[in-house]
Design a protein around this motif. Structure first.
Motif, PDB file in Angstrom:
ATOM      1  N   PRO A   1       0.815  -1.225   0.000  1.00  0.00           N
ATOM      2  CA  PRO A   1       0.000   0.000   0.000  1.00  0.00           C
ATOM      3  C   PRO A   1       0.844   1.268   0.000  1.00  0.00           C
ATOM      4  CG  PRO A   1      -0.118  -1.097   2.139  1.00  0.00           C
ATOM      5  CD  PRO A   1       0.547  -2.046   1.200  1.00  0.00           C
ATOM      6  N   LEU A   2       2.023   1.195   0.639  1.00  0.00           N
ATOM      7  CA  LEU A   2       2.912   2.352   0.620  1.00  0.00           C
ATOM      8  C   LEU A   2       3.363   2.653  -0.800  1.00  0.00           C
ATOM      9  CD1 LEU A   2       4.499   4.433   2.321  1.00  0.00           C
ATOM     10  CD2 LEU A   2       6.343   2.754   2.485  1.00  0.00           C
ATOM     11  N   ALA A   3       3.680   1.605  -1.568  1.00  0.00           N
ATOM     12  CA  ALA A   3       4.112   1.795  -2.959  1.00  0.00           C
ATOM     13  C   ALA A   3       2.985   2.374  -3.811  1.00  0.00           C
ATOM     14  CB  ALA A   3       4.590   0.472  -3.551  1.00  0.00           C
ATOM     15  N   VAL A   4       1.740   1.879  -3.592  1.00  0.00           N
ATOM     16  CA  VAL A   4       0.603   2.420  -4.344  1.00  0.00           C
ATOM     17  C   VAL A   4       0.418   3.896  -4.034  1.00  0.00           C
ATOM     18  CG1 VAL A   4      -1.886   2.286  -4.683  1.00  0.00           C
ATOM     19  CG2 VAL A   4      -0.561   0.200  -4.478  1.00  0.00           C
ATOM     20  N   LEU A   5       0.482   4.230  -2.738  1.00  0.00           N
ATOM     21  CA  LEU A   5       0.330   5.623  -2.338  1.00  0.00           C
ATOM     22  C   LEU A   5       1.421   6.490  -2.963  1.00  0.00           C
ATOM     23  CD1 LEU A   5      -1.058   7.772  -0.588  1.00  0.00           C
ATOM     24  CD2 LEU A   5       0.436   7.069   1.289  1.00  0.00           C
ATOM     25  N   MET A   6       2.665   6.014  -2.904  1.00  0.00           N
ATOM     26  CA  MET A   6       3.780   6.762  -3.491  1.00  0.00           C
ATOM     27  C   MET A   6       3.592   6.897  -5.003  1.00  0.00           C
ATOM     28  SD  MET A   6       5.833   7.611  -1.015  1.00  0.00           S
ATOM     29  CE  MET A   6       6.540   7.108   0.563  1.00  0.00           C
ATOM     30  N   GLY A   7       3.076   5.845  -5.651  1.00  0.00           N
ATOM     31  CA  GLY A   7       2.853   5.908  -7.090  1.00  0.00           C
ATOM     32  C   GLY A   7       1.826   6.954  -7.458  1.00  0.00           C
ATOM     33  N   ILE A   8       0.755   7.034  -6.688  1.00  0.00           N
ATOM     34  CA  ILE A   8      -0.299   8.020  -6.973  1.00  0.00           C
ATOM     35  C   ILE A   8       0.220   9.433  -6.751  1.00  0.00           C
ATOM     36  CG2 ILE A   8      -2.528   8.873  -6.140  1.00  0.00           C
ATOM     37  CD1 ILE A   8      -3.282   5.925  -5.656  1.00  0.00           C
ATOM     38  N   ILE A   9       0.955   9.636  -5.649  1.00  0.00           N
ATOM     39  CA  ILE A   9       1.509  10.965  -5.379  1.00  0.00           C
ATOM     40  C   ILE A   9       2.534  11.347  -6.447  1.00  0.00           C
ATOM     41  CG2 ILE A   9       2.923  12.289  -3.762  1.00  0.00           C
ATOM     42  CD1 ILE A   9       1.605  10.674  -1.498  1.00  0.00           C
ATOM     43  N   ALA A  10       3.436  10.396  -6.769  1.00  0.00           N
ATOM     44  CA  ALA A  10       4.469  10.683  -7.768  1.00  0.00           C
ATOM     45  C   ALA A  10       3.851  11.015  -9.121  1.00  0.00           C
ATOM     46  CB  ALA A  10       5.412   9.490  -7.899  1.00  0.00           C
ATOM     47  N   SER A  11       2.772  10.341  -9.487  1.00  0.00           N
ATOM     48  CA  SER A  11       2.133  10.578 -10.782  1.00  0.00           C
ATOM     49  C   SER A  11       1.544  11.975 -10.850  1.00  0.00           C
ATOM     50  CB  SER A  11       1.042   9.533 -11.016  1.00  0.00           C
ATOM     51  OG  SER A  11       1.598   8.238 -11.085  1.00  0.00           O
ATOM     52  N   ARG A  12       0.872  12.398  -9.781  1.00  0.00           N
ATOM     53  CA  ARG A  12       0.294  13.750  -9.812  1.00  0.00           C
ATOM     54  C   ARG A  12       1.376  14.816  -9.821  1.00  0.00           C
ATOM     55  NH1 ARG A  12      -4.211  16.676  -9.234  1.00  0.00           N
ATOM     56  NH2 ARG A  12      -5.554  14.854  -9.013  1.00  0.00           N
ATOM     57  N   VAL A  13       2.396  14.640  -8.992  1.00  0.00           N
ATOM     58  CA  VAL A  13       3.483  15.631  -8.972  1.00  0.00           C
ATOM     59  C   VAL A  13       4.149  15.714 -10.342  1.00  0.00           C
ATOM     60  CG1 VAL A  13       5.725  16.202  -7.967  1.00  0.00           C
ATOM     61  CG2 VAL A  13       3.867  15.408  -6.493  1.00  0.00           C
ATOM     62  N   THR A  14       4.354  14.562 -10.989  1.00  0.00           N
ATOM     63  CA  THR A  14       4.932  14.558 -12.338  1.00  0.00           C
ATOM     64  C   THR A  14       4.026  15.280 -13.322  1.00  0.00           C
ATOM     65  OG1 THR A  14       6.025  12.445 -11.905  1.00  0.00           O
ATOM     66  CG2 THR A  14       5.791  13.090 -14.203  1.00  0.00           C
ATOM     67  N   GLY A  15       2.726  15.037 -13.233  1.00  0.00           N
ATOM     68  CA  GLY A  15       1.796  15.691 -14.136  1.00  0.00           C
ATOM     69  C   GLY A  15       1.781  17.187 -13.995  1.00  0.00           C
ATOM     70  N   GLU A  16       1.996  17.672 -12.774  1.00  0.00           N
ATOM     71  CA  GLU A  16       1.932  19.114 -12.531  1.00  0.00           C
ATOM     72  C   GLU A  16       3.277  19.803 -12.694  1.00  0.00           C
ATOM     73  OE1 GLU A  16       0.154  19.512  -8.692  1.00  0.00           O
ATOM     74  OE2 GLU A  16      -1.862  19.054  -9.421  1.00  0.00           O
ATOM     75  N   THR A  17       4.380  19.084 -12.429  1.00  0.00           N
ATOM     76  CA  THR A  17       5.695  19.741 -12.412  1.00  0.00           C
ATOM     77  C   THR A  17       6.702  19.133 -13.366  1.00  0.00           C
ATOM     78  OG1 THR A  17       6.641  18.314 -10.693  1.00  0.00           O
ATOM     79  CG2 THR A  17       5.312  20.190  -9.954  1.00  0.00           C
ATOM     80  N   ASP A  18       6.434  17.953 -13.934  1.00  0.00           N
ATOM     81  CA  ASP A  18       7.361  17.209 -14.783  1.00  0.00           C
ATOM     82  C   ASP A  18       8.553  16.665 -14.008  1.00  0.00           C
ATOM     83  OD1 ASP A  18       7.605  16.191 -17.407  1.00  0.00           O
ATOM     84  OD2 ASP A  18       9.266  17.530 -17.829  1.00  0.00           O
ATOM     85  N   ASN A  19       8.445  16.593 -12.685  1.00  0.00           N
ATOM     86  CA  ASN A  19       9.530  16.059 -11.866  1.00  0.00           C
ATOM     87  C   ASN A  19       8.984  14.914 -11.020  1.00  0.00           C
ATOM     88  OD1 ASN A  19      12.068  15.878 -10.452  1.00  0.00           O
ATOM     89  ND2 ASN A  19      11.050  16.912  -8.755  1.00  0.00           N
ATOM     90  N   THR A  20       9.438  13.689 -11.295  1.00  0.00           N
ATOM     91  CA  THR A  20       9.021  12.537 -10.495  1.00  0.00           C
ATOM     92  C   THR A  20       9.887  12.498  -9.237  1.00  0.00           C
ATOM     93  OG1 THR A  20       8.514  11.357 -12.531  1.00  0.00           O
ATOM     94  CG2 THR A  20       8.603  10.068 -10.516  1.00  0.00           C
ATOM     95  N   PRO A  21       9.292  12.628  -8.050  1.00  0.00           N
ATOM     96  CA  PRO A  21      10.095  12.856  -6.836  1.00  0.00           C
ATOM     97  C   PRO A  21      10.685  11.588  -6.238  1.00  0.00           C
ATOM     98  CG  PRO A  21       7.772  12.910  -6.290  1.00  0.00           C
ATOM     99  CD  PRO A  21       7.854  12.719  -7.792  1.00  0.00           C
ATOM    100  N   THR A  22      11.342  10.770  -7.046  1.00  0.00           N
ATOM    101  CA  THR A  22      11.957   9.548  -6.545  1.00  0.00           C
ATOM    102  C   THR A  22      12.995   9.857  -5.474  1.00  0.00           C
ATOM    103  OG1 THR A  22      11.622   8.486  -8.676  1.00  0.00           O
ATOM    104  CG2 THR A  22      13.192   7.457  -7.205  1.00  0.00           C
ATOM    105  N   LYS A  23      13.751  10.926  -5.666  1.00  0.00           N
ATOM    106  CA  LYS A  23      14.820  11.250  -4.729  1.00  0.00           C
ATOM    107  C   LYS A  23      14.291  11.757  -3.404  1.00  0.00           C
ATOM    108  CE  LYS A  23      18.665  11.774  -7.848  1.00  0.00           C
ATOM    109  NZ  LYS A  23      18.029  10.988  -8.901  1.00  0.00           N
ATOM    110  N   ALA A  24      13.022  12.163  -3.365  1.00  0.00           N
ATOM    111  CA  ALA A  24      12.398  12.490  -2.086  1.00  0.00           C
ATOM    112  C   ALA A  24      11.708  11.266  -1.496  1.00  0.00           C
ATOM    113  CB  ALA A  24      11.390  13.623  -2.261  1.00  0.00           C
ATOM    114  N   LEU A  25      10.998  10.508  -2.343  1.00  0.00           N
ATOM    115  CA  LEU A  25      10.250   9.356  -1.851  1.00  0.00           C
ATOM    116  C   LEU A  25      11.175   8.227  -1.392  1.00  0.00           C
ATOM    117  CD1 LEU A  25       7.378   9.194  -4.501  1.00  0.00           C
ATOM    118  CD2 LEU A  25       7.381  10.301  -2.265  1.00  0.00           C
ATOM    119  N   GLY A  26      12.329   8.067  -2.056  1.00  0.00           N
ATOM    120  CA  GLY A  26      13.263   7.015  -1.669  1.00  0.00           C
ATOM    121  C   GLY A  26      13.745   7.178  -0.234  1.00  0.00           C
TER     122      GLY A  26
END
Length: 637
Positions: A400-425
């Protein structure tokens, strides 16, 4: 996407530019798209699109493997892949080897395959795995790692299903890279001269980059004996030391040197000017002033004057800058996070009876999401337990943590073009540092799982944005992404094992792997505690943390006229953990691109992307080929 610098230039392109006039607010956007944009009868996910996407994506994956071990992030592959595919199929058509035209939607489907394959180095894959190798010296076999990468990436693909229509169809988030890809495909297939010019520039730059790599990396007595003198290249040194000394040592010993590398120059051309000059500033301050001060015998923090010796101390400063700035930047996007939670609650809330869905035969059915996780989720949990000794309960929490991170990362990418892997990791690392203390492998590979799901969810949605603008079938792009995931996993794992045949190569000047150093440092610190660090390293880490926060806040709060003079936190932090010579090359590329943008904007628009991408692809592919030849003993090291 998930990088400290933009991975591809993303000029502003509206939906209307690509797909025609935008619907009025009163219209149903999905019905409008179906009636006015969707091209149901066009060829899309053809056999040749899949095969070419897997081949090009595999090549781009090799390129990104070399790049991430050199620089710490993966480069964008979608636009480059579309240009390459268009060029190859145009040549085959001219040679009468193909009877039918390679259509824009075929190119778009090919791009989905290639993107998924090329990004198999991202999402923590080639960050966490090298970090585990650095710290433990051992890894699972290639077969197990291929399965791990594939299943985690597929989870990310399935995680995109329930949020696609909300983010792309309804809210019309920009996903700038996806929009730019659609614009590029339209330009390639609609304007022959533009396409030919980009293809020529990409090919020429790639050839020059490859020649540079051979001249620098392939020099050996073997080459001298077997080639006549007129064919021998003017061999290049690994670097040219700057002409001065520090504390009685040549500047090159402090990494203050110029590298003959067009890959780094090309990467610099694709980053922002602010990131470029921030890296120069960070390199000069770090290696020209701070490192020599810490090497003073009265301090004794740095005892070996080499990149590895300096980085062993400096890592904590750079890691603190990168982590605090990344986390704060992510936190400041709290509105995106809140909207992500709202979208998530909507998935499981009570549904009112809806009219017949006009896109039911085109979009992925909502049931695919739980079905995919029901099949793949247990496999991931079992692999966590078997390969990385992560307790079953901790592996179950990761889903569930991965799903949550995926949903957040997708929206942030859609709005900013930056997938926050370096923050989520690092967030996942801190969570697992508390849940399974002392388990370094669990710490890193749990972050790999959440980062991989986030990246591949965001990557599919970026590709689906291109398809939405071009009128493609989203279900076919979903399958395209799965083909690409498999191709990338089959390429990246054996290639990594082949070129990194000794863990000591990681963290060296040849393969600095700065992102892996950061993740490894965090894992080690969480395992041993801050008391294990040199007292001066603890102070420098605290200063780095404050600096990272300060730079992000200044960027947000400073008056507009002052913002261009505030260093980029990600660029400055990255310069601290990279050799100074790398940062110098990045700066040269960024400065060259900025001069062109200001004084020759048309030339800049036409040339910066293909030339920069060509330098990166040509040198990285030749560099990894030479590294493989040396590993296989076909060429002396």
């Amino acid at each position: 996407m998930s990088h400290p610098v933009p991975n591809e230039p993303t000029p502003h392109v509206s939906s209307a530019t690509v797909a025609g006039s935008s619907p009025s607010p009163a219209q149903d956007p999905e019905r409008y798209w179906l009636e006015n944009v969707y091209q149901g009868g066009a060829r899309q996910l053809t056999v040749r699109a899949v095969i070419s996407g897997m081949l090009i994506g595999g090549v781009m994956c090799l390129s990104n493997l070399y790049v991430i071990l050199k620089m710490g992030w993966s480069m964008g592959v979608t636009i480059t892949s579309c240009i390459l595919a268009y060029t190859v199929f145009s040549v085959l058509r001219q040679l009468k080897l193909l009877r039918t035209e390679f259509t824009p939607l075929e190119n778009n489907a090919m791009g989905s395959v290639a993107s998924a394959a090329g990004y198999m180095t991202g999402g923590g894959n080639m960050i966490a795995v090298p970090a585990v190798l650095m710290l433990t010296g051992v890894l699972p076999s290639s077969g197990w790692l291929i399965l791990w990468f594939t299943v985690v990436a597929m989870l990310g693909v399935f995680a995109a299903i329930p949020i696609k229509r909300q983010l792309i169809n309804i809210e019309a988030l920009p996903f700038p890279t996806g929009t730019a890809t659609a614009e590029t495909i339209n330009a390639l297939h609609g304007h022959g001269e533009v396409a030919r010019q980009k293809s020529r520039l990409l090919g020429l730059a790639g050839l020059i980059g490859a020649v540079i790599a051979v001249a620098r990396d392939a020099r050996s007595a073997w080459m001298e004996v077997r080639f006549p003198e007129w064919l021998r290249l003017p061999w290049l040194p690994a670097e040219w030391s700057l002409p001065f000394t520090l504390r009685g040592r040549p500047a090159g010993d402090w990494t203050l040197a110029i590298q003959p590398s067009l890959l780094l120059v090309g990467a610099g051309a694709l980053m922002s000017w602010k990131t470029g000059w921030s890296m120069l500033l960070g390199a000069v301050l770090t290696y020209g002033f701070l490192a020599p001060a810490m090497a003073d015998p009265s301090v004794g923090a740095i005892t070996v004057i080499s990149y590895k010796g300096i980085n062993g101390w400096m890592l904590w400063t750079g890691a603190a800058v990168l982590i605090t700035s990344g986390l704060l930047s992510f936190a400041l996007e709290w509105r995106s996070v809140v909207r992500s939670f709202r979208s998530l609650s909507g998935l499981f809330g009570k549904k009112e009876e809806a009219p017949v869905d006009p896109l039911a035969g085109i979009e992925c059915p909502p049931a695919w999401f739980p079905m995919g996780f029901a099949i793949l989720g247990p496999i991931v949990v079992v692999l966590m337990a078997y390969l990385f000794k992560i307790p079953l309960w901790a592996g179950i929490i990761a889903l569930p943590l991965a799903v949550l991170m995926g949903i957040i990362a997708s929206r942030v990418t859609g709005e900013t073009d930056n997938t926050p892997t370096k923050a989520l990791g690092p967030v996942t690392q801190f969570i697992y540092g508390g849940m399974v203390p002392g388990n370094i492998t669990a710490n890193l590979m749990a972050a790999n799982a959440t980062g991989g799901v986030g990246l591949h969810s965001a990557d599919l949605l970026t590709d689906l944005k291109s398809g939405w603008l071009l009128g493609a079938n989203p279900r076919q792009q979903f399958f395209a992404q799965l083909f690409g995931v498999v191709a990338g996993a089959l390429v990246v794992v054996p290639a990594f094992h082949l070129i990194i045949d000794d863990p000591k190569l990681l963290g060296s000047k040849d393969f600095p792997a700065p992102a892996s150093l950061v993740w490894a440092g965090v894992a080690e610190m969480l395992s041993k505690g801050l008391s294990s660090l040199h007292p001066t390293a603890r102070v420098s880490a605290a200063c780095g943390a404050v600096l990272g926060i300060a730079l992000v806040l200044l960027e947000r709060l400073a008056p507009k006229r002052l913002k261009p003079f505030i260093p980029s936190a990600s660029g400055f932090g990255l310069a601290i953990v990279l050799p100074a010579s790398n940062s110098f090359s990045f700066f040269i590329g960024a400065a060259t691109a900025e001069v062109l943008r200001r004084f020759k904007p048309k030339l800049s628009e036409a040339a910066v992307l293909p030339v920069g991408s060509g330098f990166i692809a040509g040198e990285s592919l030749m560099g990894i080929a030479i590294a493989m030849l040396k590993a296989l003993k076909f060429m002396p090291k």
